[in-house]
Design a protein around this motif. Structure first.
Motif, PDB file in Angstrom:
ATOM      1  N   ALA A 397      29.016  32.378   8.204  1.00 15.85           N
ATOM      2  CA  ALA A 397      27.892  33.411   7.670  1.00 15.85           C
ATOM      3  C   ALA A 397      28.969  34.069   6.920  1.00 15.85           C
ATOM      4  N   ASP A 407      21.566  39.565   5.354  1.00 15.61           N
ATOM      5  CA  ASP A 407      20.396  39.097   6.307  1.00 15.61           C
ATOM      6  C   ASP A 407      20.860  37.697   6.288  1.00 15.61           C
ATOM      7  N   ASP A 408      20.486  36.864   7.519  1.00 13.38           N
ATOM      8  CA  ASP A 408      21.059  35.442   7.187  1.00 13.38           C
ATOM      9  C   ASP A 408      20.038  35.339   6.411  1.00 13.38           C
ATOM     10  N   ARG A 412      20.981  31.815   4.050  1.00  6.94           N
ATOM     11  CA  ARG A 412      20.943  30.822   3.932  1.00  6.94           C
ATOM     12  C   ARG A 412      20.123  30.344   2.132  1.00  6.94           C
ATOM     13  N   ASP A 421      24.279  24.204   3.078  1.00  3.63           N
ATOM     14  CA  ASP A 421      23.118  24.697   4.222  1.00  3.63           C
ATOM     15  C   ASP A 421      23.299  22.997   5.142  1.00  3.63           C
ATOM     16  N   TYR A 431      25.785  28.819  11.086  1.00  2.00           N
ATOM     17  CA  TYR A 431      26.652  29.572  10.847  1.00  2.00           C
ATOM     18  C   TYR A 431      27.493  30.560  11.127  1.00  2.00           C
TER      19      TYR A 431
END
Length: 556
Positions: A397, A407-408, A412, A421, A431
């Motif tokens: 990540a 942010d996640d 993603r 992914d 991640y």
């Protein structure tokens, strides 16, 4: 500095105190008189100053080298690819590592050398007070010592510079070998490569021998001058003692002051260190002379990422440059850069992402010249993906976010668009998997590089052969994403595959650093020279997918 100066002053004081103690003892005083106690205190002070000086010198040198390294690393990274075009990677490591260390210890060497002047000047003054004839003898010797030191500093600086340059050459060659270690192993050419890396070794040895000879020559010269100087001072002192102008204690003090006065000879080690630091400083200064990339303060207006080249030219010594580049990629559209190897595709892509600046003309994004944009806004607007991306960060990540708060969901989404992914979620920690624990193929690394570019480039994506390691199916999926969900961003793609050119809204055909033609793929396809870019000499006729846009069917 205080410890060095304090120790020098105490050394200067010691002959006087000891001489007075000897005179007191000659006059019948006991060993327990105050002068002997003063001698003990001075000796203790000299020892303490020496210990403190060694500790302070080490700490000061380490801190100075650390600050210099931080400055150099910032300058190298701030200058960007221009720095690595001028200096080899191994040479850069040598300059930032060993050379910065030598420069960092220069203040300690300079302070120690300067401190030697204190006992020298003090000894000279003391001898003038004891007897001017003794001072005259010392001055003659100091002139000779100064001449020897001056020649030693000059010669050693030049030789040390050559020695350090040879070290940098070996480091640069070794770094190149490490980058191609798999190829070397597969070809079985390790012995040949080792000889190439160590080819500068005879030159390094020759410079090392020159350094040794310079030290030896200066040592012999000093070794002849100093004993002769002491003998002359003692002879004059003995003559003055015999005539009743000196006491025994004054003669001893004079002998000690003569030794202290000749203490400049002890500077050879420090002068040698200063010479190496001077040579290293020249190598370090060459990095600081490379200007950091300057950024402006003009904000981007609202827009979709229109990219414009206006009469752009760039000269690259020893390589094909660019000249007269002029075209516009409308915001939200895609353009494929095609051409033979060496035609300037990657160089033009570097200009679009401002990894380099043109010598002539200008590159604009939504009407703003790239150098006028603030650094943060430029890097937020432009995302760059490479053929062999370097992944930086603690986790997968982190490698996608690359220092920006995300942010996640954003991470993603970028990974999904880059078709990364699925394989990331299969990693042990997803991640959150550490990069060191996530072995990846070349194609998987490229997909993470694409994800990073997608996550960062809000208006323009520059893809420099960034899908070359992908299999056909994945490349088609990524291509569909670039023309589908990413259709709102401008895309400049260095292309080698025909399908990439086919999917692009327009193609820019480079030849010998110039734009030979630009337009839709189906229009350029009529030119045999354009078709030859995608066909080896003995290849079969192009497949139907290479034809006009209406015949490409399911290529996406």
């Amino acid at each position: 500095m205080l410890s060095v100066v304090g120790g020098a002053v105490l050394q200067l004081l010691f002959p006087y105190v000891l001489g007075r103690a000897i005179d007191a003892l000659a006059d019948g005083a006991s060993v327990g008189n105050g002068w002997f106690a003063a001698c003990a205190l001075v000796v203790a002070g000299v020892v303490a100053a020496e210990v403190l000086g060694v500790w302070a010198g080490g700490v000061t040198g380490a801190r100075s080298a650390g600050r210099l390294r931080r400055t150099l690393v910032g300058r190298v990274l701030g200058a960007g690819p221009a720095m690595t075009r001028r200096f080899g990677e191994g040479d850069l490591v040598t300059r930032i590592g060993m050379n910065a260390e030598e420069v960092g210890h220069a203040p300690d060497a300079l302070a120690s050398t300067a401190a030697l002047l204190i006992p020298t000047v003090g000894g000279l003054v003391a001898l003038v007070l004891i007897d001017p004839w003794l001072a005259l003898a010392l001055v003659a010797g100091l002139v000779l010592i100064t001449l020897v030191l001056r020649a030693f500093l000059r010669d050693t600086t030049a030789i040390a510079g050559d020695y350090q340059a040879a070290q940098g050459d070996i480091a640069a060659r070794f770094t190149e070998s490490l980058a191609g270690v798999r190829t070397i192993a597969a070809a079985g050419t390790a012995d040949l490569e080792a000889r190439r890396v160590l080819a500068p070794l005879p030159r390094l040895r020759a410079h090392g021998l020159r350094l040794w000879r310079a030290n030896a020559r200066a040592g012999v010269q000093a070794g002849l001058v100093i004993p002769l100087l002491e003998v002359v001072v003692l002879a004059v002192g003995g003559w003055r003692l015999g005539s009743g102008d000196l006491t025994v204690g004054e003669l001893y003090a004079a002998a000690r002051y003569a030794v202290l006065g000749a203490g400049m000879s002890a500077a050879f080690g420090r002068v040698g260190q200063l010479a190496r630091a001077r040579a290293a400083a020249d190598r370090v200064a060459a990095l600081l002379d490379e200007p950091a990339v300057a950024h402006g303060s003009r904000p981007l207006p609202s827009g979709r990422g229109t990219l414009e080249f206006r009469g752009v030219g760039l000269t690259v010594p020893g390589h094909e440059g660019l000249d007269g580049i002029a075209f516009t990629v409308p915001g939200g559209t895609s353009a494929a850069l095609v051409g033979l190897s060496g035609s300037g595709k990657s160089l033009l892509a570097a200009l679009a992402g401002r990894l380099a600046d043109p010598d002539r003309g200008e590159v604009l994004l939504d009407g703003v010249p790239l150098p006028e944009l603030p650094r943060a806004e430029l890097r937020r607007a432009v995302g760059y993906a490479f053929e062999r991306p370097e992944l930086v960060g603690g986790t997968v990540a982190d490698a996608i976010a690359l220092g920006r708060p995300m942010d996640d969901g954003t991470v993603r989404t970028a990974a999904r668009l880059a078709c990364a992914d699925e394989f990331v979620r299969r990693l042990p920690g997803g991640y959150g998997t550490a990069l060191a624990d996530a072995p990846m193929s070349g194609g998987e690394r490229q997909r993470l590089g694409l994800a990073r570019a997608i996550a960062h480039g809000e208006r323009l994506l520059v893809l420099d052969d960034a899908t070359s390691s992908l299999d056909t199916v994945t490349e088609r999926q990524v291509g569909a994403a670039l023309t589908g969900e990413l259709g709102g961003r401008t895309r400049l793609i260095v292309a080698h595959r025909i399908n990439t050119a086919l999917r692009a809204d327009r193609v820019i055909w480079l030849e010998d650093g110039r734009v030979r033609a630009h337009g839709p793929h189906e229009t350029l396809w009529r030119d045999p020279g354009y078709r030859a870019l995608f066909q080896p000499p003995a290849a079969e006729p192009a497949p139907a997918a290479a034809g006009p846009r209406g015949s490409r069917g399911g290529t996406g």
